[in-house]
Design a protein around this motif. Structure first.
Motif, mmCIF file in Angstrom:
data_model
loop_
_atom_site.group_PDB
_atom_site.id
_atom_site.type_symbol
_atom_site.label_atom_id
_atom_site.label_comp_id
_atom_site.label_asym_id
_atom_site.label_seq_id
_atom_site.Cartn_x
_atom_site.Cartn_y
_atom_site.Cartn_z
ATOM 1 N N ASP B 535 0.856 -1.188 0.000
ATOM 2 C CA ASP B 535 0.000 0.000 0.000
ATOM 3 C C ASP B 535 0.893 1.240 0.000
ATOM 4 O OD1 ASP B 535 -2.677 1.355 0.398
ATOM 5 O OD2 ASP B 535 -1.537 2.146 2.125
ATOM 6 N N LEU B 536 0.773 2.006 -1.053
ATOM 7 C CA LEU B 536 1.675 3.134 -1.293
ATOM 8 C C LEU B 536 1.689 4.138 -0.128
ATOM 9 C CD1 LEU B 536 3.572 4.059 -3.523
ATOM 10 C CD2 LEU B 536 1.677 5.327 -4.522
ATOM 11 N N ALA B 537 0.463 4.532 0.264
ATOM 12 C CA ALA B 537 0.358 5.557 1.314
ATOM 13 C C ALA B 537 0.960 5.071 2.627
ATOM 14 C CB ALA B 537 -1.094 5.947 1.508
ATOM 15 N N THR B 538 0.645 3.827 3.000
ATOM 16 C CA THR B 538 1.159 3.283 4.259
ATOM 17 C C THR B 538 2.677 3.178 4.227
ATOM 18 O OG1 THR B 538 -0.842 1.959 4.313
ATOM 19 C CG2 THR B 538 0.872 1.396 5.905
ATOM 20 N N TRP B 539 3.201 2.640 3.102
ATOM 21 C CA TRP B 539 4.649 2.461 3.006
ATOM 22 C C TRP B 539 5.376 3.805 3.106
ATOM 23 C CZ3 TRP B 539 8.842 3.991 0.146
ATOM 24 C CH2 TRP B 539 10.031 3.256 0.349
ATOM 25 N N MET B 540 4.837 4.769 2.383
ATOM 26 C CA MET B 540 5.498 6.077 2.405
ATOM 27 C C MET B 540 5.447 6.716 3.782
ATOM 28 S SD MET B 540 4.806 7.915 -1.268
ATOM 29 C CE MET B 540 5.819 9.324 -0.945
#
Lengths: 355, 572
Positions: B535-540
């Protein structure tokens, strides 16, 4: 309070200054001013023997005082962009010199002749800074040999008298021989011994207290009485009291005929005094001029009298001021004896010495 | 007087057998007792003209404590040096007359002089003027007058180095020979006067000055002039005399006991010299006075041989023990050198204590820590021969930086142009954005990107506003409307010099959602090297720095949120 002590010759004027400096409390800042270099040296030497002195005492000559405190720091206020490079002691800008030329020579040295006037001018051009600076530097100012001040010097004294600082002056107006500028018109009515009137007037105005110190440690009573007699009672000098009770076998005032001088000399080895180089040439003695003898002390003096002095000795004819002061200085050098050379010894009312 | 008062401390410092570093430190931190009778006479202004890098420098001072900061080569040390020259007539412990050399003269002045010499409008020969203006205090009235370039009535000292009128002819003859463009100082004279125009031949006693340079130990004999001077002042004259006599006797004994037989042998072996006796003796001239042979020791180790940190502490401690009673001016070069964090902290506390009505401190430093600790409002920034101060900085801000002493304030202070960002990841992304737009690294554009790291934008902008710095600030909206973010600090902004860009709340509160909103999913995953499963948002959010680093290093460009692009446009 401002004070002036008028002391007699041999009254230990300078010692009084030294004593007061030595007794001053720690932190007290004292400036001692004198007119002659010899006296500066004398005061420094005597102060050194009293070490450690609690107060800070700074001994300075009158000219150096005017140069260093009055003129040098604020000269550009009077003459823009000018710096002082020293003192021109003997120079004379001439009576027609005006503006800066009247006061400074080409090398930027100030003429001694108009030094006090330049000091007064610079002080007023500084807008009070000269006096403020001085007031913050010293708690007390002593002026020794105050009788030698004249002309614009008296304006300096007047300024100091008006400041909230204690001015302590000592001097002997009967020894007023030096004149900074004989041509000076400012205060010319107070030249020489007449400076006493200046002080009397300031005292009357409440600017200072005058006391007389009439005890001499030097001359014996006979010499002291004779010295007193040189001046008219109208001057109001107190009678001198001598505490020199020494007896040498030749004490007091004498007359010696010229032909007996050769016998007198080796016997008593007096200091020989004359008015100037033109006086008493025929005697061929190692003479010293009256003026130069000032400040000296010796056992005996031998004096070659001038015409007016002879008249005074023979007829009691009053001397004019300068002559009177000169004679007073000459006579009061001696502790034990004063001898006048005279070929009319029998007309003079002093014991004649014969071999 | 002072020597005897502090003699016990000196002895303790140097002779204690079990002495170690901690004790030196303890001595540094010992509280200072001021001796009575020292009246202050604050330096209020320093004027320097034609000296080294200063064409003209006019510094107004008012505080007991002055912290000089500036880039390398900005003239911090030169200013300290100029003050020392003015106050003491010495530079590096030697008379300025002896030290005077062609490189003291402001280079452009020299070039202009030689370049225009003989032309219609030839420039005057270069001159140097150093003036130290003092407060009009009672203790320094002797130095008072109007002989200064401002024609101000105050106490002070003036050094004027100019062609000597005495050598006027020789100088012009020299110049006709088309000499190399180097000032012939032989034809110059050094005029050292107080403002009363009284020539000075030695340091006025009212102006006791201590110069503490912890950077280097200069002298080959192990102790530099300043240290030796400090030591000498800890000994009273009786102690000095007894050392001197013992030293002389010792040398004589070597001559008598050791050299005498050698001399006899020389005489026997050299018959040609027999009519004149030639031999050796210990030098007893003043050149070999005891001062040059006596060095301080620590734990029986000569001063020069102990560590530099300890040397620095010792020098500072010695200077300060003396300073506490006698010096009115204390000049300190880079106190941070060779000192550990703890020692430095204690030293700073002591320095701060020293700056008082009785003493004025000048501290040149490269350290933000020193600056923050001693108080930002005491800073004097030197830049291009000009000075700036933070004296209008609010007390609360000064206190704030003092607590945040580790913060690299000097970057705020020294940067040509500043970009203020929230954190390290914002800094990295902005750097890449600038590179994408200009092809250059930020530093090549003179832009220093500083992340706030705990500092609020308000405090940073307050400093920048005091210094009139060019600054672009990038702030997260944190879910608020940009106008409400800007409002509390609007008075500190001054477009286009000082601007603030706030991200658009509709694209998310912080940098990461903003980046996601500005780019398509595929590009971003490629740049970040992420698969579809993450998940892009979580990873970032969880790998902020890593994400920023990957963006910085990626071959492919990303698109940037509007507020970043606006910032880049201004910075270009």
């Amino acid at each position: 309070m401002n004070r002036l002590t008028l002391a007699v010759a041999g009254g230990r004027k300078t010692q009084g200054v030294v004593d007061e400096c030595a007794a001053a409390p720690a932190g007290h800042r004292i400036l001692v001013l004198t007119y002659t270099v010899a006296n500066q040296h004398e005061i420094r030497t005597r102060l050194a023997t009293r070490a450690p002195i609690q107060a800070q005492v700074h001994v300075q000559g009158w000219f150096s005082f005017l140069l260093g405190h009055w003129i040098r720091p604020y000269l550009p206020r009077q003459f823009p962009n000018r710096r002082l490079s020293g003192l021109n002691f003997d120079g004379d800008p001439g009576i027609y010199a005006t503006g800066v030329c009247r006061f400074l020579d080409e090398g930027g040295r100030a003429y001694k002749l108009h030094l006090a006037q330049l000091a007064i001018m610079t002080s007023s051009a500084s807008g009070g800074a000269v006096l403020d600076r001085l007031l913050r530097m010293y708690d007390e100012i002593y002026v020794d040999e105050v009788q030698d001040l004249n002309g614009y010097d008296l304006e300096i004294l007047l300024t100091l008298l008006s400041l909230p600082i204690d001015l302590v002056m000592v001097g002997d107006v009967r020894q007023a021989l030096l004149l900074t500028n004989p041509r000076e018109r400012k205060n010319s009515q107070y030249k020489g011994i007449q400076v006493k009137k200046w002080f009397d007037e300031r005292a009357a105005a409440g600017l200072l207290d005058i006391t007389q110190a009439a005890t001499t440690w030097r001359s014996n009573q006979i010499i002291a009485d004779f010295a007193d007699s040189i001046f008219d009672d109208s001057w109001g000098f107190e009678k001198t009291t001598s505490i020199n009770n020494g007896v040498t076998g030749h004490d007091g005032v004498f007359v010696v005929r010229p032909e007996h001088v050769d016998a007198y000399m080796p016997l008593f080895q007096p200091l020989c005094l004359r008015h100037n180089a033109n006086s008493a040439r025929s005697l061929g003695l190692p003479f010293m001029n009256f003026g130069i003898a000032k400040g000296r002390t010796c056992e005996r003096v031998l004096i070659a009298p001038t015409g007016v002095i002879s008249d005074f000795l023979r007829l009691g004819k009053q001397l004019e001021d300068l002559a009177a002061c000169s004679l007073y200085v000459a006579v009061t050098r001696a502790r034990a004896s004063v001898a006048f050379v005279s070929d009319v010894a029998d007309t003079i009312d002093f014991p004649e010495w014969t071999p | 007087m002072c020597g005897s008062v502090y003699a016990p401390m000196f002895t303790q410092l140097l002779n204690h057998p079990n002495h170690h570093r901690a004790e030196v430190t303890a001595l540094i931190t010992r509280s200072v007792t001021h001796l009575p009778g020292i009246t202050p006479s604050m330096i209020e202004r320093v004027f320097v003209e034609g000296y080294r890098r200063f064409k003209k420098l006019d510094v107004a001072l008012s505080a007991p404590l002055n912290i000089l900061v500036g880039d390398n080569e900005s003239g911090k040390s030169t200013l300290l040096e100029a003050i020392a020259i003015g106050l003491t007539g010495r530079v590096n412990g030697r008379w300025m007359v002896e030290e005077l050399n062609p490189y003291w003269f402001h280079r452009p002045n020299v070039e202009e002089y030689f370049g225009s010499y003989g032309s219609q409008q030839s420039a005057p020969p270069p001159e140097i003027l150093i003036e130290v203006y003092l407060r009009n205090d009672t203790a320094v009235q002797r130095l008072r007058g109007v002989h200064n370039s401002a024609s101000t009535d105050c106490p002070g000292i003036r050094v004027h180095i100019a062609p000597s009128p005495e050598y006027e002819q020789e100088f012009s003859e020299y110049m006709t020979k088309q000499p190399p463009p180097v000032i012939p100082v032989e034809f110059y004279s050094v005029d050292w006067h107080d403002f009363a125009d009284q020539p000075l031949t030695q340091r006025p006693k009212e102006l006791a000055t201590a110069y503490i340079d912890a950077r280097t130990i200069r002298s080959t004999s192990g102790v530099d002039y300043h240290t030796r001077e400090m030591l000498a002042e800890h000994l009273d004259s009786r102690e000095r005399t007894s050392i001197s006599v013992a030293h002389r006797l010792g040398r004589q004994q070597i001559t008598d006991d050791v050299l005498a037989p050698i001399n006899a042998r020389i005489a026997a072996e050299n018959p040609t010299l027999r009519d004149r006796s030639v031999g050796l003796q210990m030098d007893q001239t003043s050149r070999t006075s005891w001062e040059s042979g006596v060095v301080p020791q620590v734990d029986d180790i000569p001063f020069a041989m102990v560590g530099q940190g300890l040397q620095a502490s010792l020098k500072v401690a010695l200077a300060m023990s003396r300073t506490a009673g006698t010096s009115t001016y204390v000049l300190v070069e880079e106190p941070e050198n060779h000192l550990s964090y703890t020692t430095l902290t204690r030293l700073l506390a002591r320095l701060q204590h020293l700056a008082s009505d009785d003493q004025q401190l000048f501290i040149a430093t490269h350290s933000s820590f020193v600056l923050n600790r001693l108080g930002l409002d005491r800073m004097l920034l030197l830049h291009d021969g000009r000075t700036a101060t933070l004296s209008s900085l609010g007390d609360d801000t000064v206190g704030y930086f003092r607590k945040l002493a580790g913060y690299d304030t000097l970057r705020l202070v020294l940067a040509d142009r500043l970009a203020l960002v929230e954190g390290p990841s914002d800094a990295l992304v902005l750097e890449r954005a600038i590179r994408d737009a200009t092809g250059k690294a930020p530093l090549d554009l003179g832009v220093d990107i500083v992340s706030m790291g705990g500092l609020t934008f308000r405090r940073a902008l307050e400093v920048c506003s005091c210094l009139e710095r060019q600054v672009v600030a990038l702030q997260d909206n944190d879910g608020k409307e940009p106008t409400s973010v800007v409002a509390p600090i609007e008075h500190l902004l001054h477009p286009p010099t000082r601007v603030l860009f706030v991200s658009d709340p509709s694209n998310g509160p912080t940098l990461e959602p903003q980046v996601i909103a500005a780019n398509d999913d595929a590009t971003l995953r490629e740049v970040l090297g992420l698969t579809d499963r993450v998940d892009l948002a979580t990873w970032m959010r969880n790998n902020k720095s890593e994400a920023a680093l990957r963006i910085l290093d990626a071959d492919q460009r990303i698109r940037y949120p509007a507020y970043i692009l606006e910032a880049v446009a201004v910075l270009q």
